[in-house]
Design an enzyme around this catalytic site. Structure first.
Site, PDB file in Angstrom:
ATOM      1  N   GLN A  85      -2.502   4.588  -1.375  1.00 46.05           N
ATOM      2  CA  GLN A  85      -3.216   5.855  -1.407  1.00 46.05           C
ATOM      3  C   GLN A  85      -2.242   7.016  -1.493  1.00 46.05           C
ATOM      4  OE1 GLN A  85      -6.477   5.571   1.219  1.00 46.05           O
ATOM      5  NE2 GLN A  85      -7.113   7.697   0.999  1.00 46.05           N
ATOM      6  N   SER A 145       0.331  -0.793   1.516  1.00 47.77           N
ATOM      7  CA  SER A 145      -0.952  -0.650   2.198  1.00 47.77           C
ATOM      8  C   SER A 145      -2.069  -1.244   1.338  1.00 47.77           C
ATOM      9  CB  SER A 145      -1.198   0.819   2.557  1.00 47.77           C
ATOM     10  OG  SER A 145      -2.302   0.956   3.423  1.00 47.77           O
ATOM     11  N   LEU A 146      -3.020  -0.422   0.838  1.00 47.32           N
ATOM     12  CA  LEU A 146      -4.094  -0.983   0.021  1.00 47.32           C
ATOM     13  C   LEU A 146      -3.541  -1.707  -1.196  1.00 47.32           C
ATOM     14  CD1 LEU A 146      -5.160   0.402  -2.942  1.00 47.32           C
ATOM     15  CD2 LEU A 146      -5.208   2.392  -1.465  1.00 47.32           C
ATOM     16  N   GLN A 203      -2.442  -5.600   9.158  1.00 46.00           N
ATOM     17  CA  GLN A 203      -1.946  -4.442   8.416  1.00 46.00           C
ATOM     18  C   GLN A 203      -2.718  -3.161   8.750  1.00 46.00           C
ATOM     19  OE1 GLN A 203      -3.408  -3.211   4.687  1.00 46.00           O
ATOM     20  NE2 GLN A 203      -1.581  -3.959   3.611  1.00 46.00           N
ATOM     21  N   ARG A 230     -13.008  -1.529   3.674  1.00 44.02           N
ATOM     22  CA  ARG A 230     -11.800  -1.090   4.380  1.00 44.02           C
ATOM     23  C   ARG A 230     -11.751   0.431   4.478  1.00 44.02           C
ATOM     24  NH1 ARG A 230      -6.268   0.045   2.921  1.00 44.02           N
ATOM     25  NH2 ARG A 230      -4.714  -0.931   4.313  1.00 44.02           N
ATOM     26  N   HIS A 273      -2.998   3.075   9.986  1.00 48.19           N
ATOM     27  CA  HIS A 273      -1.912   2.207  10.455  1.00 48.19           C
ATOM     28  C   HIS A 273      -1.464   2.560  11.874  1.00 48.19           C
ATOM     29  CE1 HIS A 273      -1.670   0.264   6.599  1.00 48.19           C
ATOM     30  NE2 HIS A 273      -1.628   1.436   6.014  1.00 48.19           N
TER      31      HIS A 273
END
Length: 317
Positions: A10, A94-95, A256, A119, A207
């Protein structure tokens, strides 16, 4: 020397991304159609036409970025490229780890889109608006940032959460947690000598331990989808260890949500394990820039346009 494919997270989104791929490659266009069908809406219209503030919403940006990355992969594959034959490892920020795993066949594109929508919504809903925050800390040693987070986190259990969320390399760390604690930690980092401590315009404290409700939702969501052994090992954000075991991958994806994105260590691991070139697959060039600051001996190349696809095919042979 080996090649690794990396997939952006992102912040790399931009209105219009992937449109030229969809126009140039029927296989790329089909990815956007598949994502639209999976979500039951025309996400592709939002990706290509905006508005930007709607595309940037977490629940939209996550599947949108995955779609663009997979559109680039399909463009490569339409010209005979084989991930299994040409790439040693995949990883995503991340994603982007979901994009990497979809590219490697761990989950279908449709399931990846649905998982990322879940998510995004779960991460947004985990903490009431205004209670969480994130800040970028530039030019301060990790140990000093850790110490500032620990000092700021003294207090009640929920409000005291403050931790490193992203280790992006190049002297850039991102902290996340309760708003008051993050603001205090940012001030402490400045006092300790940070070049900059910048509060980020984000909608939730990603996170961090405050994301635990979202992690539980993802545990259930991942249990409900078909999972395959990826054709290429994925280097996990939370372990910096390559794995192809489906159960292990699913467990790491849950971890994660609340865990640190260890991107600096990921790039360092690539360099220590024979990777000479990193290709950033999808929108933007953020990961390429980070990689150059972490290890200048690793070549980087972005693949997000038809011209990029042609150049990558030539280079990869």
């Amino acid at each position: 020397m080996a090649v690794a494919f990396t997939f952006p997270g992102q912040g790399s989104q931009a209105v219009g991304m992937g449109k030229d791929l969809a126009d140039a490659f029927p296989e790329s266009r089909r990815i956007f159609e598949e994502v639209d069908a999976a979500l039951g809406e025309k996400l592709s219209n939002l990706i290509w036409e905006g508005p930007e503030e709607t595309l940037t919403l977490t629940a939209n940006a996550q599947p949108a970025l995955m779609a663009v990355s997979l559109a680039a992969i399909r463009a490569l594959e339409s010209r005979g490229f084989s991930l299994k034959d040409k790439v040693a490892y995949v990883a995503g920020h991340s994603l982007g780890e979901y994009s990497a795993l979809a590219a490697a066949g761990f989950v279908s594109v449709a399931d990846a889109a649905r998982l990322l929508r879940i998510r995004g919504n779960a991460m947004q809903a985990a903490v009431p608006a205004g209670e969480g925050a994130m800040a970028a800390i530039i030019g301060l040693e990790q140990a000093d940032v850790e110490a500032a987070c620990t000092e700021a986190a003294k207090g009640s259990a929920r409000q005291s959460v403050c931790q490193i969320a992203n280790d992006n390399g190049g002297g850039q760390l991102v902290i996340s947690g309760a708003k008051a604690a993050v603001e205090l930690a940012a001030r402490l980092c400045t006092e300790k000598g940070a070049k900059r401590a910048l509060m980020l315009q984000v909608s939730a404290p990603f996170h961090s331990a405050l994301m635990k409700p979202a992690a539980e939702i993802m545990r259930e969501a991942l249990a409900g989808v078909a999972k395959n052994r990826p054709v290429v090992p994925v280097v996990s954000n939370v372990t910096v260890i390559p794995t192809s075991d489906p159960d292990e991958i699913a467990r790491h994806l849950v971890e994660q949500v609340t865990g640190r994105v260890r991107w600096r260590e990921t790039v360092e691991w690539f360099g220590a394990n024979g990777v000479a070139t990193l290709y950033e697959i999808g929108a933007g060039k953020v990961l390429s820039g980070l990689a150059r600051r972490i290890n200048r001996d690793i070549a980087t190349s972005a693949v997000g346009t038809p011209a990029d696809v042609e150049a990558a095919l030539t280079a990869l042979g």
